[in-house]
Design a protein around this motif. Structure first.
Motif, PDB file in Angstrom:
ATOM      1  N   PRO A 141      73.112  62.140  23.450  1.00 23.04           N
ATOM      2  CA  PRO A 141      74.436  61.997  24.066  1.00 23.04           C
ATOM      3  C   PRO A 141      74.319  61.262  25.398  1.00 23.04           C
ATOM      4  CG  PRO A 141      74.011  64.274  23.385  1.00 23.04           C
ATOM      5  CD  PRO A 141      72.703  63.545  23.294  1.00 23.04           C
ATOM      6  N   LEU A 142      75.235  60.355  25.654  1.00 23.87           N
ATOM      7  CA  LEU A 142      75.192  59.605  26.909  1.00 23.87           C
ATOM      8  C   LEU A 142      75.296  60.527  28.118  1.00 23.87           C
ATOM      9  CD1 LEU A 142      77.409  56.481  26.119  1.00 23.87           C
ATOM     10  CD2 LEU A 142      74.947  56.776  25.808  1.00 23.87           C
ATOM     11  N   HIS A 143      76.076  61.604  27.981  1.00 19.35           N
ATOM     12  CA  HIS A 143      76.257  62.507  29.116  1.00 19.35           C
ATOM     13  C   HIS A 143      75.000  63.311  29.426  1.00 19.35           C
ATOM     14  CE1 HIS A 143      76.412  66.134  26.626  1.00 19.35           C
ATOM     15  NE2 HIS A 143      77.230  65.496  25.813  1.00 19.35           N
ATOM     16  N   ASP A 144      73.997  63.244  28.528  1.00 21.79           N
ATOM     17  CA  ASP A 144      72.752  63.987  28.740  1.00 21.79           C
ATOM     18  C   ASP A 144      71.670  63.113  29.360  1.00 21.79           C
ATOM     19  OD1 ASP A 144      71.196  66.331  28.617  1.00 21.79           O
ATOM     20  OD2 ASP A 144      70.306  65.724  26.701  1.00 21.79           O
ATOM     21  N   ILE A 145      71.951  61.845  29.647  1.00 19.55           N
ATOM     22  CA  ILE A 145      70.953  60.947  30.231  1.00 19.55           C
ATOM     23  C   ILE A 145      71.001  61.050  31.753  1.00 19.55           C
ATOM     24  CG2 ILE A 145      70.213  58.540  30.498  1.00 19.55           C
ATOM     25  CD1 ILE A 145      71.404  57.979  27.742  1.00 19.55           C
ATOM     26  N   TYR A 147      68.370  59.535  33.765  1.00 19.43           N
ATOM     27  CA  TYR A 147      68.028  58.145  34.055  1.00 19.43           C
ATOM     28  C   TYR A 147      67.043  57.658  33.005  1.00 19.43           C
ATOM     29  CZ  TYR A 147      63.667  59.816  36.303  1.00 19.43           C
ATOM     30  OH  TYR A 147      62.452  60.410  36.565  1.00 19.43           O
ATOM     31  N   VAL A 148      66.789  56.357  33.001  1.00 20.71           N
ATOM     32  CA  VAL A 148      65.871  55.732  32.058  1.00 20.71           C
ATOM     33  C   VAL A 148      64.770  55.039  32.852  1.00 20.71           C
ATOM     34  CG1 VAL A 148      65.631  53.999  30.237  1.00 20.71           C
ATOM     35  CG2 VAL A 148      67.733  55.367  30.390  1.00 20.71           C
ATOM     36  N   GLU A 149      63.532  55.202  32.400  1.00 21.58           N
ATOM     37  CA  GLU A 149      62.392  54.633  33.121  1.00 21.58           C
ATOM     38  C   GLU A 149      61.506  53.830  32.173  1.00 21.58           C
ATOM     39  OE1 GLU A 149      58.633  56.061  35.963  1.00 21.58           O
ATOM     40  OE2 GLU A 149      59.924  57.551  34.989  1.00 21.58           O
ATOM     41  N   ALA A 150      61.108  52.640  32.597  1.00 21.21           N
ATOM     42  CA  ALA A 150      60.190  51.807  31.813  1.00 21.21           C
ATOM     43  C   ALA A 150      58.759  52.288  32.034  1.00 21.21           C
ATOM     44  CB  ALA A 150      60.323  50.349  32.222  1.00 21.21           C
ATOM     45  N   LEU A 151      58.017  52.414  30.935  1.00 18.78           N
ATOM     46  CA  LEU A 151      56.610  52.819  30.993  1.00 18.78           C
ATOM     47  C   LEU A 151      55.799  51.907  30.085  1.00 18.78           C
ATOM     48  CD1 LEU A 151      56.916  56.734  30.804  1.00 18.78           C
ATOM     49  CD2 LEU A 151      56.391  55.363  32.823  1.00 18.78           C
ATOM     50  N   GLY A 152      55.396  50.761  30.602  1.00 13.60           N
ATOM     51  CA  GLY A 152      54.619  49.816  29.797  1.00 13.60           C
ATOM     52  C   GLY A 152      55.432  49.314  28.618  1.00 13.60           C
ATOM     53  N   ASN A 153      54.913  49.540  27.395  1.00 15.16           N
ATOM     54  CA  ASN A 153      55.610  49.113  26.187  1.00 15.16           C
ATOM     55  C   ASN A 153      56.616  50.140  25.702  1.00 15.16           C
ATOM     56  OD1 ASN A 153      54.149  46.689  26.011  1.00 15.16           O
ATOM     57  ND2 ASN A 153      52.450  47.721  24.976  1.00 15.16           N
ATOM     58  N   TYR A 154      56.822  51.184  26.487  1.00 15.71           N
ATOM     59  CA  TYR A 154      57.738  52.252  26.106  1.00 15.71           C
ATOM     60  C   TYR A 154      58.849  52.398  27.142  1.00 15.71           C
ATOM     61  CZ  TYR A 154      54.191  53.767  22.745  1.00 15.71           C
ATOM     62  OH  TYR A 154      53.309  53.824  21.710  1.00 15.71           O
ATOM     63  N   VAL A 155      59.873  53.129  26.753  1.00 18.96           N
ATOM     64  CA  VAL A 155      60.942  53.516  27.667  1.00 18.96           C
ATOM     65  C   VAL A 155      61.093  55.025  27.564  1.00 18.96           C
ATOM     66  CG1 VAL A 155      63.441  53.492  28.013  1.00 18.96           C
ATOM     67  CG2 VAL A 155      62.222  51.343  27.708  1.00 18.96           C
ATOM     68  N   LYS A 156      61.158  55.681  28.709  1.00 20.09           N
ATOM     69  CA  LYS A 156      61.343  57.133  28.742  1.00 20.09           C
ATOM     70  C   LYS A 156      62.771  57.441  29.164  1.00 20.09           C
ATOM     71  CE  LYS A 156      59.295  59.704  31.910  1.00 20.09           C
ATOM     72  NZ  LYS A 156      58.256  60.494  32.612  1.00 20.09           N
ATOM     73  N   ILE A 158      65.039  60.288  30.412  1.00 20.86           N
ATOM     74  CA  ILE A 158      64.991  61.625  30.993  1.00 20.86           C
ATOM     75  C   ILE A 158      66.344  62.283  30.808  1.00 20.86           C
ATOM     76  CG2 ILE A 158      64.739  62.947  33.136  1.00 20.86           C
ATOM     77  CD1 ILE A 158      62.968  59.608  32.568  1.00 20.86           C
ATOM     78  N   ARG A 159      66.353  63.506  30.261  1.00 23.04           N
ATOM     79  CA  ARG A 159      67.583  64.174  29.877  1.00 23.04           C
ATOM     80  C   ARG A 159      67.980  65.243  30.883  1.00 23.04           C
ATOM     81  NH1 ARG A 159      67.412  64.649  23.330  1.00 23.04           N
ATOM     82  NH2 ARG A 159      69.594  65.158  23.761  1.00 23.04           N
ATOM     83  N   LEU A 160      69.274  65.367  31.132  1.00 28.20           N
ATOM     84  CA  LEU A 160      69.774  66.404  32.028  1.00 28.20           C
ATOM     85  C   LEU A 160      69.505  67.793  31.472  1.00 28.20           C
ATOM     86  CD1 LEU A 160      73.178  64.808  33.060  1.00 28.20           C
ATOM     87  CD2 LEU A 160      71.451  65.647  34.662  1.00 28.20           C
ATOM     88  N   SER A 161      69.488  67.910  30.166  1.00 23.11           N
ATOM     89  CA  SER A 161      69.261  69.207  29.527  1.00 23.11           C
ATOM     90  C   SER A 161      67.790  69.619  29.552  1.00 23.11           C
ATOM     91  CB  SER A 161      69.765  69.172  28.086  1.00 23.11           C
ATOM     92  OG  SER A 161      69.094  68.163  27.342  1.00 23.11           O
ATOM     93  N   GLY A 162      66.931  68.718  30.023  1.00 25.15           N
ATOM     94  CA  GLY A 162      65.505  69.011  30.104  1.00 25.15           C
ATOM     95  C   GLY A 162      64.693  68.191  29.117  1.00 25.15           C
TER      96      GLY A 162
END
Length: 242
Positions: A141-145, A147-156, A158-162
């Motif tokens: 869900p968009l409301h659970d994001i 922030y988004v972080e780039a990690l090399g060839n991946y994207v992490k 991070i969710r508000l719900s944990g």
């Protein structure tokens, strides 16, 4: 579910005949085939099919390169005689990998997987995105994001719900999946939801629910100022302008 719109690209005409026969036998697929890869690429860009079959090793282009340029909403299945590409294919978020010559039953299993993913994406309202973590589709869900972080060839993500979701993609692709009126890229390594922004200065952005600020990249400063400046914040907090 309506017929799946589909394009197949393979520089071997006989391979396309097999795919065409299998699609006709299965039903529910509106297929167009192309033995000239560039023509097929142009049609993908023009018609935006839901599913693409891609050979990998073609005379003048690699199906892997074509897959990298597909829109995030386009499902694709690799069809190739070269099994060594399987891992790279899955890393590109392929629905499946069909090793030539493949049987009709194996073909149907791959298409069924694609149909489930297409249905999942269509069922998700604009309040969700669907990404791949390892070999599973994850709806976020968009409301659970947070922030988004780039990690090399991946994207992490991070969710508000944990917790977080780690997906093999890039920031550009993920940003295309997110509503631009709700998210902004503040740094080459960070995307944030606008509604969680509380304040910012020339170097940092503060978010509701996050103890530490995130950096603002110089090349994104103008977009941050323009986007955040026209938005209303949680708790009506006033921002510091860049």
């Amino acid at each position: 579910m309506n017929n799946i719109t589909c394009i197949a690209i393979d520089d071997e005409p006989m391979a396309l005949i097999v795919i065409e026969q299998f699609c006709r036998r299965r039903g529910g697929i509106c297929l167009t085939t192309y033995s000239e890869p560039q023509t097929g690429i142009n049609e993908i860009r023009r018609t935006k099919p839901q599913l693409v079959f891609l050979d990998i090793q073609m005379s003048n282009i690699s199906g892997l390169d074509i897959a990298r340029d597909l829109q995030p909403s386009t499902c694709f299945i690799f069809t190739t005689a070269h099994a060594q590409y399987a891992l790279e294919g899955f890393n590109l978020d392929a629905v499946d990998f069909l090793h030539k010559p493949f049987a009709y039953e194996r073909f149907c299993r791959a298409v069924d997987k694609a149909a489930r993913r297409i249905k999942s994406m269509s069922d998700c309202t604009p309040q969700h995105i669907v990404v791949k973590q390892e070999y599973a589709d994850v709806s976020i869900p968009l409301h659970d994001i947070l922030y988004v972080e780039a990690l090399g060839n991946y994207v992490k993500i991070i969710r508000l719900s944990g917790g977080n979701v780690l997906t093999r993609t890039n920031m550009k692709t993920l940003m295309q999946m997110l509503p631009e009126e709700q998210f902004v890229r503040i740094h080459r390594s960070y995307i944030i939801p606008i509604r969680l922004a509380t304040s910012f200065n020339r170097q940092y952005m503060w978010l509701k629910g996050l103890d530490k600020p995130l950096p603002i990249g110089q090349q994104f400063a103008n977009a941050v100022n323009k986007t955040i400046g026209r938005s209303s914040f949680i708790n009506n907090k006033k921002t510091h302008q860049l």
